[in-house]
Write an enzyme that holds these catalytic residues in place. Structure first.
Site, PDB file in Angstrom:
ATOM      1  N   GLN A  75      -2.307 -10.716  -0.769  1.00 18.03           N
ATOM      2  CA  GLN A  75      -3.004  -9.499  -0.120  1.00 18.03           C
ATOM      3  C   GLN A  75      -3.460  -8.432  -1.093  1.00 18.03           C
ATOM      4  O   GLN A  75      -4.235  -7.389  -0.823  1.00 18.03           O
ATOM      5  CB  GLN A  75      -2.003  -8.879   0.992  1.00 18.03           C
ATOM      6  CG  GLN A  75      -0.618  -8.228   0.329  1.00 18.03           C
ATOM      7  CD  GLN A  75       0.410  -8.122   1.460  1.00 18.03           C
ATOM      8  OE1 GLN A  75       0.286  -7.726   2.228  1.00 18.03           O
ATOM      9  NE2 GLN A  75       1.403  -9.040   1.222  1.00 18.03           N
ATOM     10  N   ASP A  85       0.054   0.256  -0.956  1.00 17.87           N
ATOM     11  CA  ASP A  85       1.132   0.821  -0.034  1.00 17.87           C
ATOM     12  C   ASP A  85       0.661   2.004   0.583  1.00 17.87           C
ATOM     13  O   ASP A  85       0.987   2.435   1.517  1.00 17.87           O
ATOM     14  CB  ASP A  85       2.527   0.945  -0.586  1.00 17.87           C
ATOM     15  CG  ASP A  85       3.147  -0.305  -1.410  1.00 17.87           C
ATOM     16  OD1 ASP A  85       2.643  -1.186  -1.113  1.00 17.87           O
ATOM     17  OD2 ASP A  85       4.126  -0.178  -2.315  1.00 17.87           O
ATOM     18  N   MET A 135       3.324  -6.771   2.901  1.00 17.60           N
ATOM     19  CA  MET A 135       3.877  -5.778   2.086  1.00 17.60           C
ATOM     20  C   MET A 135       3.842  -4.380   2.452  1.00 17.60           C
ATOM     21  O   MET A 135       3.126  -3.936   3.328  1.00 17.60           O
ATOM     22  CB  MET A 135       3.442  -5.835   0.463  1.00 17.60           C
ATOM     23  CG  MET A 135       3.789  -7.369  -0.081  1.00 17.60           C
ATOM     24  SD  MET A 135       2.779  -7.237  -1.578  1.00 17.60           S
ATOM     25  CE  MET A 135       3.720  -8.609  -2.590  1.00 17.60           C
ATOM     26  N   GLY A 136       4.376  -3.484   1.601  1.00 15.56           N
ATOM     27  CA  GLY A 136       4.370  -2.261   1.821  1.00 15.56           C
ATOM     28  C   GLY A 136       5.623  -1.511   1.695  1.00 15.56           C
ATOM     29  O   GLY A 136       5.766  -0.022   1.746  1.00 15.56           O
TER      30      GLY A 136
HETATM   31  O1  F6P Z   1       4.073  -1.584  -4.653  1.00 16.57           O
HETATM   32  C1  F6P Z   1       3.203  -2.545  -4.663  1.00 16.57           C
HETATM   33  C2  F6P Z   1       3.808  -3.726  -4.072  1.00 16.57           C
HETATM   34  O2  F6P Z   1       2.959  -4.825  -3.799  1.00 16.57           O
HETATM   35  C3  F6P Z   1       4.609  -3.732  -2.900  1.00 16.57           C
HETATM   36  O3  F6P Z   1       4.019  -3.453  -1.612  1.00 16.57           O
HETATM   37  C4  F6P Z   1       5.815  -4.848  -2.883  1.00 16.57           C
HETATM   38  O4  F6P Z   1       6.720  -4.428  -2.126  1.00 16.57           O
HETATM   39  C5  F6P Z   1       6.070  -4.640  -4.526  1.00 16.57           C
HETATM   40  O5  F6P Z   1       4.810  -4.495  -5.001  1.00 16.57           O
HETATM   41  C6  F6P Z   1       6.436  -6.390  -4.834  1.00 16.57           C
HETATM   42  O6  F6P Z   1       6.557  -6.140  -6.142  1.00 16.57           O
HETATM   43  P1  F6P Z   1       6.828  -7.421  -7.025  1.00 16.57           P
HETATM   44  O7  F6P Z   1       5.400  -7.682  -7.161  1.00 16.57           O
HETATM   45  O8  F6P Z   1       7.202  -6.769  -8.519  1.00 16.57           O
HETATM   46  O9  F6P Z   1       7.531  -8.199  -6.455  1.00 16.57           O
END
Ligand code: F6P
Length: 407
Positions: free
Chosen positions: A301, A142, A188-189
């Protein structure tokens, strides 16, 4: 310093394991006896689930494999330590396990939520005169940790995004003789647009780049979005748009919730954000009758170690090493930061008080965003480009990359 322990926390990155390599190599260089790894971060540690890293890393070939292994080799967690007051037994348990294994320093590789663990443990140690040292090692795709110029993990994810978008743009452009296909790509992010901004890096001598980029830093206006797509579709034979998973309308509603607001929360209170590309693709299909495609990069990603940036790998190792050096010097309650030097790109490290880092999110400076044209300005491109440089090719066996796996 006798023994140390390292843990990984939060969403993995392509280079989070390189920071374990940095911790291990520096510790061995400084004569530390045992380097333990927490299995599944602090959550696993609370169950005394630890391994001796010598059994894996006292072998040069395994070190090379670990640098090329995606995900968190040690296992990760999303676990928030409770506030100290009223929950002393949790902290007593942690320090009892540290004492049992004669662990003098704990290193936690994570993002802003995970740095909260370092803050809490170093605060408790200070209040109770404990001698152990606690150091944070930055990582997050992120790229939203404050103070540090950028975060290990970001450059590799950005490289994957820009590369994949170049490929998607070519694919999408192969049809569209009569009407264009509208391809919406979700990146994501969470609440910061750093990663989605990397879509702008797809533009180069052999690629026209994405047609529009939507970041969470700017309120999302559905009507304007639909008009923009209609306008692009009237002029172009292929339309590719990048959207952040965290885009919100001005009333604070996530676009991915436009169809349903039933989202699960993790231990840090974050909603799982996904599905905004398919929500928008459906809206566009209904309003225009055009063919649409929604692509969600999702975990690809952050797991694409086969396309990791060598700059990122080297910096992930560098921050791990610096954390060990600082703990040995007696520092605690700090996170290692990356500093960009002036001139041709190079970087160095520093350390910073964890209290000014944990739980704080850094957004893209608004002046780096070309809001009118839904693009990024040259300030962002100049910032991000050096971070995606260089490659470390996988080691292949029978046509597939080999990884190091915890037994
Ligand atoms: O914080 C890193 C991240 O990859 C974010 O970009 C994304 O919103 C989140 O983790 C997703 O989390 P999880 O894999 O727990 O669903």
């Amino acid at each position: 310093m006798k023994n140390i322990i390292v843990g990984q926390s939060g969403g993995p990155t392509a280079v989070i394991n390189s920071s374990v390599v940095g911790v291990y190599e520096e510790a061995k260089k400084l004569g530390i006896e045992k380097v333990y790894g927490m299995v599944h971060g602090i959550e696993g540690f609370l169950n005394d689930n630890i391994i001796d890293l010598d059994s894996y890393l006292n072998d040069k070939d395994n070190i090379e494999l670990l640098k090329r292994t995606p995900s968190a080799f040690l296992g990760s967690c999303r676990y928030k330590l409770p506030k100290i007051e009223g929950n002393e037994e949790v902290y007593e348990k942690i320090f009892k396990i540290l004492d049992k294994h004669k662990i003098d320093a704990l290193f936690y590789i994570g993002g802003n939520d995970s740095m909260d663990t370092i803050k809490m443990l170093s605060d408790y140690a200070k209040e109770h005169n404990k001698s152990q040292k606690f150091m944070g090692i930055p990582k997050t795709i992120d790229n939203d940790l404050p103070i540090t110029d950028h975060c290990p993990g970001y450059g590799s994810a950005a490289k994957y995004i820009a590369t994949s978008l170049k490929e998607i743009i070519r694919d999408n452009a192969s049809f569209g003789v009569v009407k264009p296909t509208i391809c919406i790509v979700e990146i994501m992010g969470r609440h910061a647009g750093w990663l989605t901004a990397a879509a702008s890096l797809a533009k180069d001598d052999t690629c026209e780049g994405v047609d529009a980029i939507y970041l969470p830093e700017v309120d999302f206006d559905l009507d304007k979005f639909v008009s923009k797509v209609k306008d692009l579709a009237s002029k172009k034979s292929s339309v590719v748009i990048a959207v952040s998973e965290g885009i919100k309308t001005s009333d604070g509603k996530f676009v991915c919730e436009l169809n349903s607001s039933d989202r699960k929360l993790d231990a840090f209170g974050h909603k799982q954000l996904s599905g905004c590309a398919s929500t928008l693709a459906n809206i566009i299909a209904n309003k225009t009758g055009l063919k649409t495609r929604a692509i969600e990069f999702s975990t690809l990603q952050r797991a694409a170690t086969h396309l990791a940036s060598l700059t990122d790998i080297k910096e992930a190792i560098m921050v791990g090493k610096r954390a060990v050096k600082e703990a040995v010097k007696g520092n605690t309650g700090m996170m290692v930061t990356i500093k960009r030097k002036n001139g041709k790109y190079s970087s160095t490290t520093d350390i910073y008080d964890i209290h000014n880092i944990a739980n704080i999110e850094k957004k893209i400076p608004i002046e780096w965003i070309d809001i009118k044209n839904n693009q990024l300005k040259k300030e962002y491109i100049e910032y991000a480009k050096p971070l995606i440089n260089g490659e470390l090719l996988p080691i292949f066996k029978d046509g597939l990359p080999v990884h190091l796996i915890r037994k």
